[in-house]
Motif scaffolding. Structure first.
Motif, short mmCIF file in Angstrom:
data_model
loop_
_atom_site.label_atom_id
_atom_site.label_comp_id
_atom_site.label_asym_id
_atom_site.label_seq_id
_atom_site.Cartn_x
_atom_site.Cartn_y
_atom_site.Cartn_z
N TRP A 339 7.82 7.09 2.49
CA TRP A 339 6.58 7.01 3.28
C TRP A 339 5.83 8.34 3.25
N LEU A 340 6.54 9.44 3.39
CA LEU A 340 5.88 10.75 3.39
C LEU A 340 5.21 11.02 2.05
N LEU A 341 5.87 10.65 0.97
CA LEU A 341 5.27 10.86 -0.35
C LEU A 341 4.03 9.99 -0.54
N SER A 342 4.09 8.75 -0.11
CA SER A 342 2.93 7.87 -0.22
C SER A 342 1.78 8.36 0.66
N ALA A 343 2.10 8.80 1.88
CA ALA A 343 1.06 9.31 2.78
C ALA A 343 0.45 10.60 2.25
N PHE A 344 1.24 11.42 1.56
CA PHE A 344 0.72 12.65 0.97
C PHE A 344 -0.32 12.34 -0.11
N THR A 345 -0.06 11.33 -0.92
CA THR A 345 -1.03 10.96 -1.95
C THR A 345 -2.32 10.41 -1.34
N LEU A 346 -2.22 9.77 -0.17
CA LEU A 346 -3.41 9.23 0.47
C LEU A 346 -4.20 10.28 1.23
N GLU A 347 -3.50 11.10 2.02
CA GLU A 347 -4.18 12.06 2.89
C GLU A 347 -4.58 13.34 2.16
N MET A 348 -3.70 13.85 1.32
CA MET A 348 -3.94 15.15 0.70
C MET A 348 -4.59 15.04 -0.69
N LEU A 349 -4.13 14.11 -1.48
CA LEU A 349 -4.65 13.99 -2.83
C LEU A 349 -5.86 13.06 -2.92
N GLY A 350 -6.09 12.26 -1.89
CA GLY A 350 -7.25 11.39 -1.87
C GLY A 350 -7.12 10.15 -2.73
N TRP A 351 -5.91 9.76 -3.08
CA TRP A 351 -5.73 8.56 -3.87
C TRP A 351 -5.94 7.32 -3.00
N THR A 352 -6.34 6.22 -3.64
CA THR A 352 -6.48 4.96 -2.92
C THR A 352 -5.13 4.22 -2.92
N SER A 353 -4.20 4.79 -2.21
CA SER A 353 -2.83 4.25 -2.18
C SER A 353 -2.51 3.63 -0.83
N HIS A 354 -3.47 2.87 -0.29
CA HIS A 354 -3.24 2.25 1.02
C HIS A 354 -2.12 1.21 0.97
N ARG A 355 -2.09 0.42 -0.08
CA ARG A 355 -1.06 -0.60 -0.18
C ARG A 355 0.32 0.01 -0.40
N GLN A 356 0.36 1.12 -1.14
CA GLN A 356 1.64 1.79 -1.35
C GLN A 356 2.18 2.34 -0.01
N VAL A 357 1.28 2.89 0.80
CA VAL A 357 1.71 3.38 2.11
C VAL A 357 2.18 2.22 2.99
N TRP A 358 1.49 1.08 2.90
CA TRP A 358 1.91 -0.08 3.70
C TRP A 358 3.28 -0.59 3.24
N LEU A 359 3.52 -0.63 1.92
CA LEU A 359 4.83 -1.05 1.43
C LEU A 359 5.91 -0.07 1.88
N ALA A 360 5.58 1.23 1.91
CA ALA A 360 6.54 2.21 2.42
C ALA A 360 6.80 2.00 3.91
N SER A 361 5.78 1.57 4.67
CA SER A 361 5.97 1.26 6.09
C SER A 361 6.88 0.05 6.27
N VAL A 362 6.71 -0.95 5.40
CA VAL A 362 7.60 -2.12 5.45
C VAL A 362 9.04 -1.71 5.14
N LEU A 363 9.21 -0.83 4.14
CA LEU A 363 10.55 -0.34 3.81
C LEU A 363 11.16 0.42 4.98
N PHE A 364 10.35 1.24 5.64
CA PHE A 364 10.83 1.99 6.80
C PHE A 364 11.21 1.06 7.95
N PHE A 365 10.44 -0.01 8.16
CA PHE A 365 10.76 -0.98 9.21
C PHE A 365 12.07 -1.70 8.91
N ILE A 366 12.26 -2.09 7.65
CA ILE A 366 13.52 -2.76 7.27
C ILE A 366 14.71 -1.83 7.47
#
Length: 371
Positions: A339-366
């Motif tokens: 999740w932290l790596l996916s959020a870093f690409t979204l917040e810091m690098l500006g990538w459009t990785s919203h779905r990747q962050v959401w999948l990481a959130s699902v993994l964290f919930f599981i």
């Protein structure tokens, strides 16, 4: 010579016991020294505080209710502990009532669960019920009665009697609500409506998608995006119509559907409050907080401290070295890193990785549910 050596050993044994165990009835003090009783003493919520016998139970319920009301006013989430504390006080008071009565039935119930009335007492009136009679033949009337509505209602009535017809639990509830209401009234009196909105009502309508570990953050993000788009589009037509469209666009999605995550939270809180808290309060508080954070709509990093501060109180009941626990913790750490790596690409690098962050959130919930 043998008699002298035996007396000496007995004297040393008494000194060791007196030095390391200031209270023979307290199991926590016995653990500190070399003296270990042959019979294992079970720990329960009534044995958790070593000083519980210094104050009457009803006075402790009043003091706890006042402190609990202050805690709810300062931070709203301790309200989830209310039923747990009520159940713990109810069992402690009923245990004392059972110990004062001299009969075979009360002594047996004090050893079994510590309650004045059990579910088996109420099930006698349902012996002629077809579904319950069929269940008793198969399972011996054991287990939770999921498929028997009459038994579920009976179980609910039993807990209503335990919680609301035991004086200590009722005193705790009244003083908790009274203290919270009084402090809220003072806040509104001195600071106005803003104190009520920011301190209480804000938590029921909070929708924050940033830095949110929850699996619902992407849904919140898309819903807010649609509302903002509708506002911008209707601004060209008129400001009055834009406000009405924003309410119709944003409210149905965030209002009705926004309460769906409360359903698993209520189920888990009810099970831990009634099934664990009367027998092990600290473990119940940790499980409740952990599940509340995992299933919450908004889960930021500061929420982790809510249950981590309770972990030392129940760490001795967790099998840390088991294979299952090691694999679960490894899975949890991997999900956090993902999740932290996916959020870093979204917040810091500006990538459009919203779905990747959401999948990481699902993994964290599981990972949290698995743990």
């Amino acid at each position: 010579m043998v008699a002298v050596q035996s007396a000496t050993n007995q004297h040393l044994h008494q000194r060791i016991r007196g030095k390391f165990s200031s209270s023979p009835a307290c199991p926590y003090h016995r653990r500190l020294g070399k003296y270990v009783p042959k019979k294992k003493i079970p720990l329960s919520s009534s044995q958790t505080p070593c000083f519980q016998g210094t104050l009457p139970i009803r006075l402790r319920a009043c003091l706890t209710g006042i402190l609990h009301g202050i805690a709810i006013h300062a931070k709203l989430y301790p309200v989830i502990y209310t039923v747990s504390i009520m159940a713990a006080f109810a069992r402690q008071e009923q245990q004392r009532i059972l110990t004062t009565r001299k009969s075979h039935i009360t002594s047996q119930r004090a050893r079994e669960g510590g309650w004045l009335h059990n579910l088996s007492d109420y099930l006698r009136i349902m012996e002629n019920c077809f579904c319950c009679a069929l269940s008793s033949e198969k399972n011996g009337m054991t287990g939770f009665p999921w498929k028997h509505p009459l038994r579920i209602l009976t179980l609910a009535a039993l807990w209503v009697e335990r919680l609301f017809f035991t004086l200590s639990s009722v005193l705790f509830l009244i003083l908790s609500l009274g203290t919270m209401a009084f402090l809220t009234y003072l806040s509104v009196h001195f600071y106005g409506r803003v104190a009520l909105d920011e301190g209480l009502l804000y938590h029921f309508q909070r929708v924050d998608h940033r830095h949110n570990y929850s699996i619902y953050w992407y849904w919140i993000y898309l819903a807010r995006g649609r509302a903002s788009e509708a506002l911008n589009r209707m601004t060209l037509i008129g400001t009055g119509a834009s406000e009405g469209l924003a309410k119709t666009t944003f409210s149905p999605q965030m209002g009705f559907l926004g309460h769906i995550p409360l359903i698993p939270q209520i189920i888990i809180l009810g099970f831990t409050s009634l099934g664990i808290a009367p027998y092990d309060m600290t473990l119940a508080l940790f499980c409740q907080t952990f599940a509340f954070v995992a299933f919450n709509k908004v889960t930021t990093a500061q929420y982790f401290t809510w249950y981590l501060c309770l972990l030392p109180l129940c760490a001795d009941r967790i099998q840390w070295r088991s294979k299952r626990m090691i694999l679960s913790l490894t899975f949890l750490f991997v999900s956090i890193a993902t999740w932290l790596l996916s959020a870093f690409t979204l917040e810091m690098l500006g990538w459009t990785s919203h779905r990747q962050v959401w999948l990481a959130s699902v993994l964290f919930f599981i990972a949290n549910v698995n743990l």
